[in-house]
Each structure stands twice: as C-alpha cells, then as structure tokens.
Design a protein around this motif. Structure first.
Motif, mmCIF file in Angstrom:
data_model
loop_
_atom_site.group_PDB
_atom_site.id
_atom_site.type_symbol
_atom_site.label_atom_id
_atom_site.label_comp_id
_atom_site.label_asym_id
_atom_site.label_seq_id
_atom_site.Cartn_x
_atom_site.Cartn_y
_atom_site.Cartn_z
ATOM 1 N N ARG A 191 0.818 -1.204 0.000
ATOM 2 C CA ARG A 191 0.000 0.000 0.000
ATOM 3 C C ARG A 191 0.858 1.263 0.000
ATOM 4 N NH1 ARG A 191 -3.847 -1.817 4.927
ATOM 5 N NH2 ARG A 191 -1.983 -3.086 5.333
ATOM 6 N N ALA A 192 0.378 2.284 -0.692
ATOM 7 C CA ALA A 192 1.014 3.596 -0.682
ATOM 8 C C ALA A 192 0.236 4.509 0.264
ATOM 9 C CB ALA A 192 1.035 4.206 -2.080
ATOM 10 N N VAL A 193 0.951 5.196 1.135
ATOM 11 C CA VAL A 193 0.334 6.102 2.100
ATOM 12 C C VAL A 193 0.740 7.539 1.783
ATOM 13 C CG1 VAL A 193 0.245 6.793 4.536
ATOM 14 C CG2 VAL A 193 0.182 4.367 3.920
ATOM 15 N N ALA A 194 -0.215 8.438 1.826
ATOM 16 C CA ALA A 194 0.095 9.867 1.732
ATOM 17 C C ALA A 194 0.610 10.312 3.096
ATOM 18 C CB ALA A 194 -1.140 10.665 1.334
ATOM 19 N N VAL A 195 1.927 10.265 3.249
ATOM 20 C CA VAL A 195 2.554 10.757 4.470
ATOM 21 C C VAL A 195 2.703 12.276 4.341
ATOM 22 C CG1 VAL A 195 3.780 8.578 4.777
ATOM 23 C CG2 VAL A 195 4.894 10.454 3.538
ATOM 24 N N PRO A 196 3.126 12.988 5.387
ATOM 25 C CA PRO A 196 3.509 14.388 5.162
ATOM 26 C C PRO A 196 4.698 14.390 4.187
ATOM 27 C CG PRO A 196 3.270 13.926 7.511
ATOM 28 C CD PRO A 196 3.277 12.605 6.803
ATOM 29 N N GLU A 197 4.451 14.749 2.949
ATOM 30 C CA GLU A 197 5.453 14.541 1.900
ATOM 31 C C GLU A 197 6.533 15.612 1.875
ATOM 32 O OE1 GLU A 197 2.735 11.964 -1.227
ATOM 33 O OE2 GLU A 197 3.377 13.990 -1.768
ATOM 34 N N HIS A 198 6.311 16.726 2.541
ATOM 35 C CA HIS A 198 7.400 17.682 2.721
ATOM 36 C C HIS A 198 8.230 17.202 3.899
ATOM 37 C CE1 HIS A 198 9.002 21.923 3.722
ATOM 38 N NE2 HIS A 198 9.743 21.353 2.793
ATOM 39 N N ASP A 199 9.541 17.082 3.707
ATOM 40 C CA ASP A 199 10.372 16.484 4.749
ATOM 41 C C ASP A 199 10.278 17.233 6.071
ATOM 42 O OD1 ASP A 199 11.810 18.674 3.787
ATOM 43 O OD2 ASP A 199 13.525 17.496 3.099
ATOM 44 N N THR A 200 10.107 18.554 6.015
ATOM 45 C CA THR A 200 9.934 19.305 7.255
ATOM 46 C C THR A 200 8.613 18.961 7.922
ATOM 47 O OG1 THR A 200 11.206 21.110 6.278
ATOM 48 C CG2 THR A 200 9.991 21.597 8.287
ATOM 49 N N GLY A 201 7.559 18.837 7.131
ATOM 50 C CA GLY A 201 6.270 18.439 7.676
ATOM 51 C C GLY A 201 6.340 17.071 8.337
ATOM 52 N N ALA A 202 7.089 16.150 7.723
ATOM 53 C CA ALA A 202 7.273 14.826 8.326
ATOM 54 C C ALA A 202 8.063 14.934 9.618
ATOM 55 C CB ALA A 202 7.979 13.900 7.335
ATOM 56 N N ALA A 203 9.115 15.753 9.602
ATOM 57 C CA ALA A 203 9.957 15.879 10.790
ATOM 58 C C ALA A 203 9.185 16.431 11.977
ATOM 59 C CB ALA A 203 11.163 16.767 10.477
ATOM 60 N N VAL A 204 8.284 17.377 11.730
ATOM 61 C CA VAL A 204 7.531 17.978 12.831
ATOM 62 C C VAL A 204 6.636 16.948 13.516
ATOM 63 C CG1 VAL A 204 5.749 19.694 13.379
ATOM 64 C CG2 VAL A 204 7.653 20.306 11.893
ATOM 65 N N VAL A 205 6.173 15.949 12.772
ATOM 66 C CA VAL A 205 5.391 14.875 13.385
ATOM 67 C C VAL A 205 6.187 14.163 14.471
ATOM 68 C CG1 VAL A 205 4.238 12.646 12.960
ATOM 69 C CG2 VAL A 205 3.959 14.527 11.337
ATOM 70 N N SER A 206 7.510 14.141 14.334
ATOM 71 C CA SER A 206 8.347 13.379 15.265
ATOM 72 C C SER A 206 8.904 14.208 16.414
ATOM 73 C CB SER A 206 9.507 12.727 14.505
ATOM 74 O OG SER A 206 10.461 13.687 14.095
ATOM 75 N N VAL A 207 8.448 15.460 16.598
ATOM 76 C CA VAL A 207 8.901 16.243 17.752
ATOM 77 C C VAL A 207 8.612 15.438 19.013
ATOM 78 C CG1 VAL A 207 8.582 18.353 19.101
ATOM 79 C CG2 VAL A 207 8.531 18.462 16.605
ATOM 80 N N PRO A 208 9.640 15.113 19.812
ATOM 81 C CA PRO A 208 9.459 14.151 20.914
ATOM 82 C C PRO A 208 8.831 14.763 22.162
ATOM 83 C CG PRO A 208 11.745 14.849 20.838
ATOM 84 C CD PRO A 208 11.038 15.547 19.684
ATOM 85 N N VAL A 209 7.555 15.110 22.070
ATOM 86 C CA VAL A 209 6.819 15.617 23.229
ATOM 87 C C VAL A 209 5.549 14.808 23.384
ATOM 88 C CG1 VAL A 209 7.730 17.967 23.077
ATOM 89 C CG2 VAL A 209 5.664 17.376 21.817
ATOM 90 N N ASP A 210 5.132 14.650 24.621
ATOM 91 C CA ASP A 210 3.884 13.914 24.856
ATOM 92 C C ASP A 210 2.900 14.752 25.658
ATOM 93 O OD1 ASP A 210 5.234 13.846 27.235
ATOM 94 O OD2 ASP A 210 5.516 11.670 27.264
ATOM 95 N N THR A 211 3.042 16.084 25.536
ATOM 96 C CA THR A 211 2.095 17.007 26.158
ATOM 97 C C THR A 211 1.620 17.984 25.088
ATOM 98 O OG1 THR A 211 3.763 18.676 26.746
ATOM 99 C CG2 THR A 211 3.433 16.846 28.304
ATOM 100 N N ASP A 212 0.756 18.909 25.485
ATOM 101 C CA ASP A 212 0.240 19.897 24.541
ATOM 102 C C ASP A 212 1.021 21.205 24.584
ATOM 103 O OD1 ASP A 212 -1.803 18.244 23.581
ATOM 104 O OD2 ASP A 212 -3.124 18.774 25.260
ATOM 105 N N GLU A 213 2.208 21.191 25.200
ATOM 106 C CA GLU A 213 2.988 22.428 25.308
ATOM 107 C C GLU A 213 3.389 22.933 23.924
ATOM 108 O OE1 GLU A 213 7.371 22.264 26.152
ATOM 109 O OE2 GLU A 213 6.903 20.236 26.849
ATOM 110 N N GLU A 214 3.450 24.254 23.795
ATOM 111 C CA GLU A 214 3.925 24.846 22.552
ATOM 112 C C GLU A 214 5.445 24.721 22.506
ATOM 113 O OE1 GLU A 214 2.224 28.783 22.940
ATOM 114 O OE2 GLU A 214 0.724 28.275 21.424
#
Length: 503
Positions: free
Chosen positions: A237-260
C-alpha cells in the motif's frame, strides 16, 4: 495480534536519499517501541545541462526500486511513503509521460522573478493570500518564470506533480498533491487545501494542471502490477505521508504534552518554527521572514527557512575538488580548534544561495563588511557554525516576539544534530536548553504517518509519545554566556540585522 509491523519510508533530501524500514515492535504491548533501519542510501546530485540545473528524477526512481528490493528481504512490508524537499515539480503530458527532468530550485531561470510578480501582485497582498514569503524558488515563482519564458513544457502540460507525488505516480499511477508538499508552493490559499485560482489567473499560470489536494495519514493506492512484477513484490500500500520532509519531521517532535514548542530541523536547510492551529498572517510576520506551511492534521507550521548546512556542504565540495579532503567530523574538529568569534556572516544573504565557490564567497562577505577574513579551513568552518547559532537566536527571538511567549527550550532534530559542536553553540547562543533528537526526524515522521494510516497508532500524540520513548534526546546546556552575549551584539552589527528589521 501481530507483534511487529514493518513499513518503508523513503526520505529524500537535497543531497542524498535513504530507504528506511520502520518496525513497530509490540512484543510488550504496554511499552511498544519503534525501530528504524537504513536499508539503502544513495546520492541525490543535481545535473547541470547547458544553462539549467535539473534533478535526475529517473535515477531517483531507480534508487527507490533498489530500496524496495532491499527492504523486502526477510520481512513483509505493509506500506510505503515518500517525503522530499519542497517546491520543485514535474510536468506530465496528455499521455501521462514526463515532459522533461524537473528543474532544481537553485536554477537561475527564476532570477528577478519575485520583482516581476510583485509588479502584478503587491508583496503584502501576496503574503495575505498565501501565507508564504516571496522566495525566488517557490513554485509560484518558478511557474511565473515559465510563463514569462513561454515554456513549451508548461504549454503542453496536462498535470503538475510535486517531486514526492511524481515519484508516487511513477510507482502507483496515482495523481495527487499531498497537503504539506502543496503548502510549500505558494499556490494554495493560506490555511486551506484550495488552490488560489484567482491568484494564478492574475499571473497567467494554468490552474487546471493542479491535481486534487489530499491530507496525509491515509492510504491512497498501491504499487502497480508492472512495478510488482519487475521487483518481484507482493501488493504494497502507498500512504500519503507528510510529503514535505519538514512536515514529516515535525510529526516526530518528541513531546507527549500539549505544550507549545519551538523546533529547529537541521539539514541542508535549517527550518526554524513552531506548530499552530491556524496560519499567522499578522502584518509583522512578513518583514520578520516567516512563512506558514501546512502540517499533518491541517495544522500550520509557522517557520523560517535558514540557509543551514548548505554552507558547509558547499565548502566541503570546494575543498574536496581542490584535493583538501576532510570528513564532516574532521571539519568539526578543525572548527573547534579555530579562534572564537572573529568573523560573522548572515547565512541568509543571497550571496550564499547558488552552488560553487562557497569558501571564497564567505571570505568576500567578511572582507566587504570590514571583518577579519577567515583563511584556514577551520576558521571558515567556525565562522559558519557560529553564524548559524547566532542566526538561530535572532530567529527564535523574532518568533517569540510574534507569539508573545518565551519558549523554555529548543528542540533540534535532523541530521545536523550529529554535529555536537553546533548543538552546543546553539544552546550557548540562545541562552537556554537544547534537546537534540531524533536524528532521523523526517523518516520517523514518515513512518508514524504510515502507522496511523494502518491503524497501528491512534494519532499524532500517540506517535510522538512512541518516538520519545524509542529515541531519547541529548541535552545541551548554555555555556560561556557573557562571551556569547557579546558575540551576538557584534553579529547583529556585522550582518546589519535587528530584532525588528527596517522596512
């Protein structure tokens, strides 16, 4: 319940690409972990042909095929996704064939295009419409240059696909435009998934060549039968991931709270920003150099592009060509031994945008601004690293000025954080803690989006918690604060910058 799920993330940067297998290990259900394994790496070098600079898109397709072959050895791949740099595109003809190699965003054909666009649409009006800075390499500028130059390919084009969507099409036959990559183009209405057809009409750009925009985190197709037969693969299967590498990277910001959070993704470009619910279109944003790009889930990534490690990559290329071969690790050692705070550059000066002759350009900048001219490889390298760290401080202060908040720390991610000297310089320059990690931020975000699409992970928050548990960060504390404070004042003077730039 299966204990492991394997997905394949293709992460293509402006100088190299990787095929990464992400494995979700649920052997211990309450403490699942995510593992990442590189199975294929390849260069991504532009090609100069006559007066123009191109991407070798078919070579990239070949390398993706090799990634599939290697990833499928001994494991069942459930899905794949592709993320790349932004703005660049390919054009398809009526028969679905590619009408030529895509231009590189550093190609000179867009020189002076920004001024021509602003003669038709004012700078402020353009920003309010699109939320993006008017940069010479934006897709809007590239297309207007093509219109001005009466491009045969553009006249014959039936569809435009951004680089990751083009590669996805060549593998699946699916024609789409994923939201995060489309949001880098300056063709969308700010904060929406709609092409700005009124804007395009003013510039003579055909809107009918733009495909439907899809949101990331969903399955959009599978490998074609021809590709499966060629590579001896089952349906994947092909998935539409965040295809801009920066957009993908932001998904991986290592936080588990809602802090800005304030983040810095360090690679060929340094992307400095934060994630908001809506785009920031305040009149102060434009002169401060920030753009609003799209994020997974429809968020807005308010961020600024900084020239980044392109500076040292180009210097290394020049030195290698001259027979002075040093690894990037060697360059860090040489920089660490060089005298501190002798000279500074503005990393975003357009002098540094084109390829070639970077050491000489840096020397020329220092000479022109009346500073000591760095001579040795170590001196030039240190000038780059210190200037980047100090530019990061300026951009952080501007971001805080816009948002009216003070971020307690900076999250640094991406390949550049393997440079521990730059991480430490950044912590010292900004005067606060730096959390560095993960290195493979774009690949992990790509993998996370696939796992969400497959139903293995519930949402982005759970994905970030999983990444934080799987990839602990390194912490850097500020050092030598008085010296860095004095250096910052000198840096602002030398580069003629300030917190609030003059109009």
């Amino acid at each position: 319940m299966k204990k492991e799920t394997h997905v394949l993330a293709f992460d293509l940067g402006a100088s190299s690409g990787r095929a990464m297998v992400g494995t979700l290990d649920k052997s211990v259900p309450e403490a699942a972990v995510l593992r990442l394994a590189e199975v294929h790496r390849f260069p991504n070098e532009p090609v100069q042909a006559g007066p123009h600079l191109y991407w070798d898109i078919l070579r990239l397709l070949h390398e993706l095929k090799q990634g599939f072959r290697k990833a499928a050895e001994g494991r069942a791949i459930e899905s794949f996704g592709i993320d790349t740099w932004g703005v660049d595109y390919g054009l398809l003809g009526e028969d679905g064939e590619l009408l030529g190699n895509p231009y590189h965003y550093r190609d000179a054909r867009t020189d002076h295009t920004v001024e021509k666009v602003h003669a038709i649409i004012g700078k402020n009006e353009l920003f309010q419409a699109t939320g993006l800075q008017p940069l010479t390499f934006n897709t809007l500028m590239q297309l207007h240059a093509a219109v001005e130059q009466n491009s045969v390919a553009l006249r014959e084009a039936k569809e435009l696909l951004f680089i990751p969507d083009l590669l996805l099409y060549l593998l699946t036959g699916v024609k789409q435009s994923e939201y995060t990559i489309a949001s880098t183009s300056q063709l969308l209405k700010a904060g929406t998934q709609e092409w700005d057809k009124e804007l395009l009409a003013k510039l003579g750009i055909p809107a009918d060549i733009l495909p439907p925009v899809v949101m990331s985190g969903q399955t959009v197709g599978e490998l074609t039968e021809a590709i499966r037969e060629e590579l001896k693969l089952p349906p994947i299967r092909a998935v539409a991931v965040p295809e801009h590498d920066t957009g993908a990277a932001v998904v991986s910001v290592p936080v588990d709270t809602d802090e800005e959070v304030a983040y810095l993704i360090s690679g060929t470009w340094s992307l400095f920003g934060t994630e908001l619910a809506e785009p920031l279109l305040d009149p102060r944003v434009l002169p401060l150099g920030f753009s609003n790009e799209g994020g997974m889930g429809g968020t807005a990534r308010t961020l600024k592009n900084i020239m980044g490690l392109w500076l040292i990559q180009e210097c290394k290329r020049s030195w290698d060509q001259a027979g002075e071969n040093h690894s990037f690790a060697d360059l860090v050692v040489l920089a660490d031994k060089a005298p501190a705070f002798r000279s500074f550059i503005n990393p975003d000066d357009l002098l540094f945008l084109p390829p070639g002759g970077m050491p000489e350009r840096i020397q020329e900048y220092c000479r022109r601004t009346g500073q000591p001219v760095p001579q040795s490889i170590g001196e030039i390298t240190r000038t780059i690293y210190e200037s980047l760290a100090l530019q990061y401080r300026l951009v952080l202060e501007r971001l805080e000025h816009l948002g009216g908040i003070r971020y307690p720390r900076l999250h640094m991610m991406g390949g550049g954080i393997q440079n521990k000297l730059l991480c430490q310089m950044t912590a010292s320059a900004i005067g606060r803690e730096v959390w560095a990690g993960p290195v493979e931020a774009s690949s992990l975000g790509n993998v996370a989006a696939q796992l969400i699409a497959l139903g293995e992970v519930a949402d982005i928050r759970e994905a970030r918690s999983l990444i934080k548990r799987s990839y602990p960060v390194d912490t850097y504390e500020p050092q030598e604060q008085e010296a860095w404070e004095a250096a910052y004042r000198r840096f602002l003077d030398a580069t003629e910058q300030s917190l609030i730039p003059e109009e």
